[in-house]
Enzyme design. Structure first.
Site, PDB file in Angstrom:
ATOM      1  N   ASP A 106      -7.533  -8.508  15.298  1.00 33.23           N
ATOM      2  CA  ASP A 106      -6.886  -9.811  15.412  1.00 33.23           C
ATOM      3  C   ASP A 106      -7.442 -10.575  16.616  1.00 33.23           C
ATOM      4  OD1 ASP A 106      -5.827  -7.889  17.074  1.00 33.23           O
ATOM      5  OD2 ASP A 106      -3.775  -8.621  16.955  1.00 33.23           O
TER       6      ASP A 106
ATOM      7  N   ASP B  97       0.828  -1.210   0.000  1.00 33.74           N
ATOM      8  CA  ASP B  97       0.000   0.000   0.000  1.00 33.74           C
ATOM      9  C   ASP B  97       0.864   1.262   0.000  1.00 33.74           C
ATOM     10  OD1 ASP B  97      -2.361  -1.320  -0.096  1.00 33.74           O
ATOM     11  OD2 ASP B  97      -3.043  -0.818   1.921  1.00 33.74           O
TER      12      ASP B  97
END
Length: 563
Positions: A321, A145
């Site tokens: 997560d 990115d």
């Protein structure tokens, strides 16, 4: 008439002030009268409130002690994971010859999300491409990115160089950065070639797995269909960079040796670890509403079908997560922690970076507790004991109580008690419980036992920020999804130890001072001095040390000055 109200009130206030002044002068300065008023307020309001706070903190301290004893016993009495689960190397089972064993190697996807990773991109790509696994059975997916064209070209070139060496490397970019790191991971899973993969290994850009990482972790997933996640242990390349990194290593070593081991061996559950790839978010605003896909776990291998069954990555908190791990756990999936498998990573050596990291982790976990509490309570897919473990042990004690007690008891209640003689804190709460908990930490970090005093004082300072972050997460205040990033330095294992305990950052004082910590140091100095002059005990020794630590951290004389 409209103006008579305020004017009349002002006149009454002035008359009242003059009356109080006359009484103060008549009393010879008013000292006795003011002291009498303070004594009344102290006995009737302040002392009962402080006593209630003391009682609550002592009760929570007892919870922490019980939890520490439970985890210590569970981690010490654990059975090694290879004894609890089948973990024979692939191709080593009865009836498998070398050829069928090779063909039996599952397809593995290795994801490495990146954003302007000039310092570490070569290390992470090389480590992933160096994994010992059949080259036609692994796909290394570099999710770039980057907004820096130069870095982007360098990463793409590195991927092409490894592809020429016969490695199956996919260089993927997006036309937007929606969701940032976790968004990149999620979009990376949508490519057609991923559908042939059974397992997913995730490594942040500063993580460097050993060559045998997949050989030692994948068998647990292949041989045991009930396991969703295999988590490795982090090993740090820069623990001796400064005192702050050494303290972090002590805390994280305890987390892996005790907390992860206990969760894995008792309820086959623990939070998927996320050492966030912080450079993915450089130059982003602090309070951007889009900064919710923030953290993804690392140094672990997931069963892709378990990720899908749990609903995939979710952006509702800054610890998605852990969110994914909780949702997978509620579906009945089991996790295994393999402490013998270690992955190199980097510790933040900047104080500002560490503060921000702790805010993310603490606030996100508390916010996840708020969002999943009802879901955990009402689910029918897991046992009562597993739900109790999640709600009480994993969330309430470790994600709330463990952050609040060190600050409230040792930095607020005890210092205030020297000013309020009506409140007495029992010795078992001031000495015996913290000494026992500290001993449990120390015996699992024998090589760092001489750092324990620094660790205690520094962690109490950080608990000041963790307590604030906990309540922000629980109450969902405005900065609940706050994300301010730091940068990685690409430190290697050759990092030389930094002998100084204090280091002066290369910036102006107003850029490194944290006034809340400085003012709290003034409060502690006041309490310690009062106790030294008027107190019958020796609390002032500890309070002075804690005040000095607050002052050191608050003025920025901590960590390194790489920024």
């Amino acid at each position: 008439m409209a103006g008579e109200g305020p004017a009349s009130a002002a006149a009454e206030l002035l008359d009242g002030s003059l009356l109080l002044l006359r009484r103060w002068r008549a009393a010879g300065g008013g000292g006795r009268e003011l002291l009498g008023a303070w004594d009344a307020v102290r006995a009737g309001v302040v002392a009962p409130a402080l006593a209630a706070a003391s009682g609550a903190c002592l009760a929570m301290s007892a919870m922490l002690l019980a939890e520490a004893l439970f985890m210590a016993a569970a981690s010490l009495a654990r059975r090694r994971p290879e004894r609890r689960y089948r973990a024979e190397p692939l191709g080593a089972c009865d009836g498998e010859d070398e050829e069928s064993g090779l063909l039996g190697y599952p397809m593995v996807l290795v994801q490495i999300p990146m954003y302007n990773e000039r310092e570490v991109y070569k290390l992470s790509i090389a480590a992933a491409c160096g994994l010992s696994w059949p080259s036609d059975r692994v796909i290394v997916q570099v999710l770039d990115d980057s907004t820096d064209p130069t870095v982007k070209d360098l990463v793409e070139l590195e991927c092409k160089l490894w592809a020429k060496k016969g490695k199956n490397v996919k260089y993927e970019v997006r036309n937007n950065r929606k969701g940032y790191k976790a968004g990149a991971l999620k979009e990376g899973m949508l490519h057609a070639y991923v559908q042939q993969c059974d397992f997913l290994a995730v490594f942040d850009a500063d993580f460097q797995p050993e060559a045998d990482f997949l050989i030692r972790t994948i068998p647990y997933l292949v041989r045991n269909p009930q396991i969703a996640l295999v988590q490795a242990r982090w090993e740090f390349v820069n623990p001796n960079e400064c005192l702050m990194t050494r303290i972090q290593k002590m805390t994280l070593d305890y987390h892996f040796k005790v907390e992860q081991e206990a969760g894995s061996s008792t309820f086959a559950f623990f939070g998927f670890n996320g050492m966030t790839d912080t450079s993915l978010f450089k130059n982003q605003p602090i309070h951007s509403p889009e900064l919710t896909y923030l953290t993804s776990g690392t140094a672990g291998v997931w069963r892709i079908s378990a990720i899908k069954e749990a609903g995939g990555w979710d952006d509702r908190t800054t610890v998605e997560d852990m969110d994914l791990a909780v949702r997978a756990g509620l579906k009945g999936w089991k996790f295994v922690y393999v402490g013998d498998v270690k992955v190199k990573s980097e510790l933040p050596s900047s104080l500002k970076a560490y503060r921000r990291q702790q805010h993310r982790w603490t606030c996100g976990a508390a916010n996840l507790f708020r969002k999943t509490g009802k879901e955990i309570l009402l689910t029918k897919e897991v046992s009562f004991w597993r739900k109790l473990y999640l709600l009480y042990s994993f969330f309430f004690v470790r994600k709330v109580v463990a952050h609040v007690v060190p600050f409230m008891l040792y930095c607020v209640v005890i210092p205030l008690s020297v000013l309020i003689p009506e409140v007495t804190i029992p010795a078992w709460g001031v000495v015996y419980i913290p000494a026992t908990i500290t001993l449990l930490y120390a015996i699992r970090n024998p090589s760092s036992i001489h750092f324990i005093p620094f660790w205690i004082l520094y962690e109490n300072v950080m608990s000041f920020h963790r307590t604030k972050a906990t309540f922000i997460g629980l109450l969902e205040f405005g900065s609940v999804n706050e994300w301010v990033v730091t940068e990685k330095l690409g430190n290697s294992s050759k990092t030389e130890p930094v002998p100084q305990i204090l280091e002066r950052p290369r910036c102006r004082f107003w850029g490194r001072w944290t006034m809340s910590e400085v003012l709290f140091a003034v409060f502690l100095f006041t309490c310690a001095t009062y106790n030294l002059v008027h107190g019958p005990d020796l609390y002032f020794i500890y309070i002075y040390l804690q005040a000095i630590t607050f002052l050191i951290v608050g003025t920025g004389f901590c960590g390194t000055s790489n920024s």
